[in-house]
Design an enzyme around this catalytic site. Structure first.
Site, PDB file in Angstrom:
ATOM      1  N   CYS A  77      38.788  40.857  36.381  1.00 40.95           N
ATOM      2  CA  CYS A  77      38.857  42.323  36.334  1.00 40.95           C
ATOM      3  C   CYS A  77      37.955  42.906  35.231  1.00 40.95           C
ATOM      4  O   CYS A  77      36.744  42.844  35.358  1.00 40.95           O
ATOM      5  CB  CYS A  77      40.307  42.777  36.237  1.00 40.95           C
ATOM      6  SG  CYS A  77      40.517  44.456  36.831  1.00 40.95           S
ATOM      7  N   HIS A 170      43.379  39.782  39.507  1.00 42.54           N
ATOM      8  CA  HIS A 170      44.125  38.989  38.526  1.00 42.54           C
ATOM      9  C   HIS A 170      44.936  37.894  39.205  1.00 42.54           C
ATOM     10  O   HIS A 170      46.142  38.089  39.450  1.00 42.54           O
ATOM     11  CB  HIS A 170      45.111  39.894  37.782  1.00 42.54           C
ATOM     12  CG  HIS A 170      44.484  40.908  36.905  1.00 42.54           C
ATOM     13  ND1 HIS A 170      43.976  40.617  35.664  1.00 42.54           N
ATOM     14  CD2 HIS A 170      44.283  42.232  37.100  1.00 42.54           C
ATOM     15  CE1 HIS A 170      43.498  41.721  35.114  1.00 42.54           C
ATOM     16  NE2 HIS A 170      43.662  42.713  35.963  1.00 42.54           N
ATOM     17  N   GLU A 172      45.826  35.277  37.671  1.00 44.52           N
ATOM     18  CA  GLU A 172      46.680  34.749  36.587  1.00 44.52           C
ATOM     19  C   GLU A 172      48.008  35.493  36.498  1.00 44.52           C
ATOM     20  O   GLU A 172      49.014  34.917  36.078  1.00 44.52           O
ATOM     21  CB  GLU A 172      45.920  34.783  35.244  1.00 44.52           C
ATOM     22  CG  GLU A 172      45.817  36.126  34.535  1.00 44.52           C
ATOM     23  CD  GLU A 172      44.834  37.105  35.163  1.00 44.52           C
ATOM     24  OE1 GLU A 172      44.187  36.752  36.163  1.00 44.52           O
ATOM     25  OE2 GLU A 172      44.735  38.242  34.647  1.00 44.52           O
TER      26      GLU A 172
HETATM   27  N1  GLN Z   1      39.880  49.489  34.939  1.00 44.81           N
HETATM   28  C1  GLN Z   1      39.672  48.545  33.884  1.00 44.81           C
HETATM   29  C2  GLN Z   1      38.257  48.656  33.331  1.00 44.81           C
HETATM   30  O1  GLN Z   1      37.448  49.295  33.862  1.00 44.81           O
HETATM   31  C3  GLN Z   1      39.911  47.132  34.362  1.00 44.81           C
HETATM   32  C4  GLN Z   1      41.375  46.937  34.708  1.00 44.81           C
HETATM   33  C5  GLN Z   1      41.883  45.547  34.559  1.00 44.81           C
HETATM   34  O2  GLN Z   1      41.300  44.700  33.892  1.00 44.81           O
HETATM   35  N2  GLN Z   1      43.008  45.313  35.170  1.00 44.81           N
HETATM   36  O3  GLN Z   1      37.963  48.069  32.354  1.00 44.81           O
END
Ligand code: GLN
Length: 187
Positions: A77, A170, A172
């Site tokens: 992410c 994610h 994890e």
């Molecule tokens: N929206 C977050 C970002 O842009 C990422 C979200 C996440 O890691 N769950 O950094």
């Protein structure tokens, strides 16, 4: 031993997965913490906040860049956003380990988070695993040396370039080990 970047974000869930793979872990806050590691995780969190913390720590940035020449890095992410070459957001620091262009928050807000079954194709085998998409980014452009290895509903959500791996979701947080086992070559 696998390092987990611990500047900000959800590193606890990664530690659980690393332990489940019978690997040791170490939290990484400074460049010295990278010594002797076999791999590194960039966890999710807020890529702009993590970037701010990185920008105060040039040593850590240089250490990770050097580390990336020898050892694999996995980003989930916000992690893939930081590993990308561009995220169309000047607040984000882009390491450029993955030749992809990201769009942040591409599925909407926190309330639009969801769980999905993702398909992982790697080394001639195809497996499914589960992951949470939480304010997840999308991969908008993919460079020619980048291998697509994970999809969700026909959309690319996981890429690999050389040893480095990034996913927009994610695994994890659902205690799924498949993506980590691919990146760190551990069954
Ligand atoms: N929206 C977050 C970002 O842009 C990422 C979200 C996440 O890691 N769950 O950094």
């Amino acid at each position: 031993m696998i390092g987990v970047l611990a500047l900000q974000g959800n590193f606890d869930a990664h530690i659980k997965v690393i332990k489940k793979l019978n690997l040791d872990y170490r939290l990484v806050n400074k460049s010295k913490d990278l010594d002797c590691l076999d791999g590194l995780v960039f966890p999710g969190g807020e890529s702009t906040t993590i970037s701010k913390l990185f920008k105060k720590n040039d040593n850590l940035i240089d250490g990770i860049k050097d580390f990336s020449n020898y050892k694999p890095i996995l980003g989930t992410c916000a992690g893939i956003i930081l590993m990308s070459k561009q995220a169309n957001d000047e607040r984000v620091y882009n390491f450029g380990f993955l030749d992809v262009i990201m769009q942040r928050n591409a599925y909407g807000r926190q309330v639009h988070s969801f769980e999905g079954n993702i398909s992982v194709n790697y080394l001639d085998s195809s497996k499914d695993t589960k992951a949470l998409f939480i304010r997840a980014p999308k991969i908008k452009e993919i460079g020619k040396d980048v291998e697509v290895f994970a999809t969700y509903k026909n959309e690319v959500i996981g890429v690999k370039q050389g040893m480095h791996v990034g996913v927009t979701c994610h695994p994890e947080l659902l205690n799924e080990t498949l993506i980590h086992s691919i990146c760190f070559n551990k069954k």
